[in-house]
Design an enzyme around this catalytic site. Structure first.
Site, PDB file in Angstrom:
ATOM      1  N   GLY A  32      68.663 -70.890  -9.283  1.00  0.00           N
ATOM      2  CA  GLY A  32      69.591 -71.965  -9.628  1.00  0.00           C
ATOM      3  C   GLY A  32      69.922 -72.827  -8.426  1.00  0.00           C
ATOM      4  O   GLY A  32      70.590 -72.379  -7.497  1.00  0.00           O
ATOM      5  N   GLY A  71      71.700 -75.694  -8.455  1.00  0.00           N
ATOM      6  CA  GLY A  71      72.758 -76.634  -8.785  1.00  0.00           C
ATOM      7  C   GLY A  71      73.595 -76.925  -7.547  1.00  0.00           C
ATOM      8  O   GLY A  71      73.149 -76.732  -6.414  1.00  0.00           O
ATOM      9  N   LYS A  72      74.835 -77.364  -7.766  1.00  0.00           N
ATOM     10  CA  LYS A  72      75.667 -77.754  -6.631  1.00  0.00           C
ATOM     11  C   LYS A  72      75.876 -76.608  -5.651  1.00  0.00           C
ATOM     12  O   LYS A  72      75.754 -76.787  -4.432  1.00  0.00           O
ATOM     13  CB  LYS A  72      77.012 -78.274  -7.144  1.00  0.00           C
ATOM     14  CG  LYS A  72      76.917 -79.628  -7.843  1.00  0.00           C
ATOM     15  CD  LYS A  72      78.279 -80.190  -8.181  1.00  0.00           C
ATOM     16  CE  LYS A  72      78.957 -79.428  -9.293  1.00  0.00           C
ATOM     17  NZ  LYS A  72      80.240 -80.067  -9.693  1.00  0.00           N
ATOM     18  N   VAL A  73      76.147 -75.419  -6.157  1.00  0.00           N
ATOM     19  CA  VAL A  73      76.367 -74.274  -5.268  1.00  0.00           C
ATOM     20  C   VAL A  73      75.064 -73.849  -4.603  1.00  0.00           C
ATOM     21  O   VAL A  73      75.007 -73.615  -3.394  1.00  0.00           O
ATOM     22  CB  VAL A  73      76.989 -73.097  -6.035  1.00  0.00           C
ATOM     23  CG1 VAL A  73      77.123 -71.870  -5.125  1.00  0.00           C
ATOM     24  CG2 VAL A  73      78.361 -73.475  -6.585  1.00  0.00           C
ATOM     25  N   GLY A  74      74.000 -73.768  -5.388  1.00  0.00           N
ATOM     26  CA  GLY A  74      72.706 -73.352  -4.849  1.00  0.00           C
ATOM     27  C   GLY A  74      72.206 -74.258  -3.735  1.00  0.00           C
ATOM     28  O   GLY A  74      71.607 -73.789  -2.758  1.00  0.00           O
ATOM     29  N   LYS A  95      93.166 -68.426 -17.942  1.00  0.00           N
ATOM     30  CA  LYS A  95      92.016 -69.265 -18.280  1.00  0.00           C
ATOM     31  C   LYS A  95      92.352 -70.021 -19.562  1.00  0.00           C
ATOM     32  O   LYS A  95      93.231 -69.606 -20.339  1.00  0.00           O
ATOM     33  CB  LYS A  95      90.770 -68.399 -18.534  1.00  0.00           C
ATOM     34  CG  LYS A  95      89.452 -69.136 -18.341  1.00  0.00           C
ATOM     35  CD  LYS A  95      89.090 -69.281 -16.874  1.00  0.00           C
ATOM     36  CE  LYS A  95      87.698 -69.852 -16.694  1.00  0.00           C
ATOM     37  NZ  LYS A  95      87.294 -69.900 -15.281  1.00  0.00           N
TER      38      LYS A  95
END
Length: 352
Positions: A176, A178-181, A76
């Site tokens: 949430g 967002g894009k994933v949700g 990371k």
């Protein structure tokens, strides 16, 4: 400076004064192959905070990549700064040169504060970068397969709990949108689930109201946790599961896309004591890293989706192992990842 950990293979500090770059790259393990993990651009309060985050996140990536079946280790990077103020072409390209200097020991990708366009810029200085835009031969938005993988993990948890790998007729709460949700909502509705959701963004709430008017909306994560749910899916910030939320939780399964859902060690035992089945986050949300990792071989969406579909089998194996050994699923997942890193990593001692 905080206490240095000896469990990581390599920690590299990167500083380019003219561009303002201050970054740390942490490689936890290359037992399975080159380390892969995103670059987080964040205004940390101190260098100690940045170091702690990158060490923790790189370790998590090693376990995630191992359980995703990838021949990749864990790494990371963090860039210390405000992405809205400090990000520039010169800074990103300077960072790319530091990545290149590692000679392929570390592949970077997007994370909090960095986007596909940033990876395109980083790629001007290094070939060890994934998560690029489709116009540059990349995988594009990794949330597509992240959501798909979460759905597959949720199906496996449903099978383990109720005997059938479907969410049809179940009530699923998504924290949430967002894009994933958003993608997860579609998978669940297509599968016949009833969806309850919450989000702090008015734009996200307006989107779900216009796209899926059948979704029930509640005001805040606290109300969602306490709602009458079968499955709770944290898909926003980490630390969603703490002593208070577990005590209030009515769902029998937790499976979501958020990273680091357990607020502290021991929460997995609290979940088990309340007979809540926890699908470990770094198992079910690994579809995104599977998607960007596929770029290394020349991106093919169908191939990446097939690999992400195996999250169902991995989740099932972990839940069965946990039941057989009498340990929480998070412990079983760690054991399985460590076993693969040891068994496959050992093969490198056979010289070619």
């Amino acid at each position: 400076m905080g206490v240095f950990t000896t469990s990581h293979e390599q920690v590299v500090y990167c500083h380019d004064r003219p561009s303002g770059l201050r970054a740390i790259i942490a490689i936890y393990s290359t037992a399975l192959g080159p380390a892969l993990g995103g670059t987080r651009f964040y205004p940390y309060a101190s260098e100690d905070d940045a170091l702690h985050d990158v060490l923790d996140l790189s370790r998590g990536m090693a376990y995630k990549n191992a359980l995703a079946g990838l021949d990749l280790g864990g790494g990371k990077a963090v860039i210390w700064g405000d992405p809205d103020k400090d990000k520039s072409e010169a800074l990103l390209r300077a960072y790319g040169r530091f990545v290149q200097s590692l000679g392929g020991r570390y592949y970077t990708a997007c994370d909090v504060g960095t986007y596909v366009q940033d990876m395109d810029t980083v790629a001007k200085e290094t070939r060890f970068v994934t998560g690029r835009s489709e116009s540059h031969g990349g995988a594009g938005d990794s949330s597509v397969l992240t959501a798909y993988g979460v759905f597959q993990g949720m199906r496996a948890a449903a099978e383990h709990r109720w005997g059938s790998p479907t969410l049809a007729g179940r009530r699923v709460g998504i924290a949430g949108l967002g894009k994933v949700g958003k993608h997860l909502t579609k998978h669940l509705i297509d599968d016949g689930a009833a969806v309850v959701a919450t989000d702090v963004s008015e734009r996200a709430v307006e989107w779900v109201q216009s796209t899926y008017p059948q979704v029930d909306l509640v005001d805040g994560a606290d109300k969602l946790v306490a709602a009458d749910l079968d499955v709770y899916a944290p898909c926003a910030l980490g630390g969603a599961l703490n002593d208070e939320t577990v005590a209030a939780l009515r769902a029998k399964i937790v499976a979501g896309a958020a990273n680091n859902q357990l607020a502290h060690p021991g929460v997995e035992k609290l979940l088990a004591e309340r007979d809540v089945l926890y699908a470990p986050d770094y198992v079910v949300n690994s579809g995104g890293v599977i998607q960007v990792a596929d770029e290394i071989d020349g991106f093919n969406f169908a191939r990446a989706q097939q690999r992400a579909g195996r999250i169902f089998d991995t989740t099932r194996e972990i839940l069965q192992l946990a039941a057989a050994e009498g340990v929480p699923p998070a412990v079983a997942a760690d054991r399985l990842a460590e076993r693969r890193m040891a068994d496959v990593g050992r093969l490198r001692t056979i010289l070619l």
